[in-house]
Every structure is written in C-alpha cells, then in structure tokens.
Write an enzyme that holds these catalytic residues in place. Sequence first.
Site: not given
Length: 347
Positions: A151, A157, A293, A313
């Site tokens: 990102q 996110c 997040h 992630n």
Amino acid sequence: MYQYFQTERSSKPLKVVAASLLLVGVIAAVAVYSTKPSSLALQQFMLEEQEFNSFMNIHNKEYKDEAEYNARFRIFRDNVAYIRVFNSLGKDWTLGVNFMSDLTGEEFKSMYTGYIHRESSTKNYADLSSVEAPTSIDWTTKGAVTPVKNQGQCGSCWAFSTTGSVEGAWFLAGHSLISLSEQQLVSCSGSYGNQGCNGGLMDNAFKYIVANGIALESTYPYTARTGTCNKSLASQVAAKISSYKDVTPDSPTALEAAIAQQPVSVAVEADQAAWQSYSSGTVTSACGTSLDHGVLAVGYDTTASPPYYKVKNSWGPSWGLAGFIQIGITTGKGVCGIQMQPSYPVV
C-alpha cells in the site's frame, strides 16, 4: 560523523612550552585509566552506524541533510535496542529490522494503517452453524490468494483487504485468480463512506463493488494517492459480488468457520512494535484492540502451539513472513482485535 582538527605552531617561551608539556603528560596519564570505557562506547557507536548505513543501502534510504540523517539514526538505534531486548524475553514471536525501522511509532501509524473503526447499526451476520471447519486450512496453497501487495505510505489498507477477499471469493466461485484494483476503491468509493488514503472500511468497499463491480489492477493501477475517480477505467469490470456477510464478533469458532469457506477481511490494531518490527512466530499479546488496520485472514492452524490465524498484510513481501503474519487464536475480541469485525464478500 566527521570531526575537523586544526594545529598551529607555538611561539611561546620555552618555560611555557615545558609547563604545557607537563600538563599534557598529566592529562595523558589520566587518560590511560579512562580510555577503556570511552573506547568501548566509541566502538559500539561505530558498529551501530555501520548497521544503520547497511540498513540504508538495503532499503534504498536517502535523507535530505545531516540533521535528518542524525534524527533517523537516533530513531533506528532506539528501535534496534528495543528489538534486541524484546527478542531476549523468549516470546512466541520475534522482531527484526525492516524498512520501517527508522520511523517512530507515531510516524509508522500515520503512514501504514488506515482502517476507520466505526460501529454500524446494520449488520448482516452470516449463519455459519452448519460449517464443519477443519483443524487447519491455508488458502495460499489452494490458489485463492494473489501475491502480497504494498500500500505504500497511503492509508488504504482497507482497500487491499477488500480486494484480497474478493479475489479469493471470485476464484472459489469458479473463475481464474485475478488481481483486482485497489486504486478504483481508493479513488471512486468516497460516496460510500471511504476516504481514500485517509482511511476506509471494508464493508463500505464491498457495498461499492456490489453496485459497480471492480476492474483489474492492471487496468486501473495503484498510485498510493487518493486522486480522482477515472470512470472510464472503473467501468471495465472484471469481477462482481452480489453481497457481503459480517461474521459474529468475538468468536474464534465463527471466524474459523468463515475462513474455512474463503479468505476473510479482518481489522486489527497494528500501531504497535509487534507489527512495525514483526519478523516471525505467532503474536499472542501486546497489540491492543483499537482497530486501525485492515488485513486478510487466509488460513488458520488450531493444531499449532500456539494456534494461529495466517494473515496477509499489505506492506510488501519484505515485511514479516514474506508479507504475512501469524496472529494467535484466543477467546473474546482476539489478539490485536482480529475477531471483532470480520466480513467477507459473496459472489
């Protein structure tokens, strides 16, 4: 660090010179007994600076001037000291130096999170009571997960979590695995409550995709900026969903059942050292439940010790376990709040 010295020839009388030499001798004698500590400190400083310069080379870091270099060096030294002390405690996970090791905790949070924790009065909870969840599953080995993305310094996110779960659902519905456009969500879903690089919600992004579909990442590539919506690119729909489901909160049984069906969007608190410097193992504490997040749960293993969720992630493959992190399975809100607000799309 550079030091500059200047010397000049003395023109003082001999007695003055002799007295000066005597004083120098006394200082030198005292120094013999005091050099060891300062020498060790200097050696340590030089090793730390070598480590910092190596870090700069590995991660292509450049600083605008000496003041910024010195400031980043101090932050780096503090972070490395914390990492070494933490790793000596024998926890279930380890920390390590990565591309964020020259950032303060506040800077890290502002640059790399972006989930807006907002309770919704309308929840569409899934009935997962009939799902027989296996003891473990990993969608990355079953072709349902695209490679780890990045990102950048944009609070998007939530968009990456959304595309990840839609990519998985689309694949499991019988289509090819395709990489979908985060930028379309960042630039075009503002009317659904998202705020581009300033944050958003996966459920809001699902609502946008239900109404508009979503293009390929290659069609509408990522820029790490909010920008303005390119309607021409957004109209080139590559995948659609019909709805989305929320997972009963604070229940590992419910989340495992959901993940047993497909990758699931989850929110966590990630503004802690456990995330900033995560290297390996399973995080079992020390990360809070103030959600900030959005990430993607792609599997779990209840037979492991400790049991964990496998999470994808969006900080690139050089972070963590090649871009992934293991979060411990426990009761209630879950480690890092992972069981508080899961949801997934329905094709």
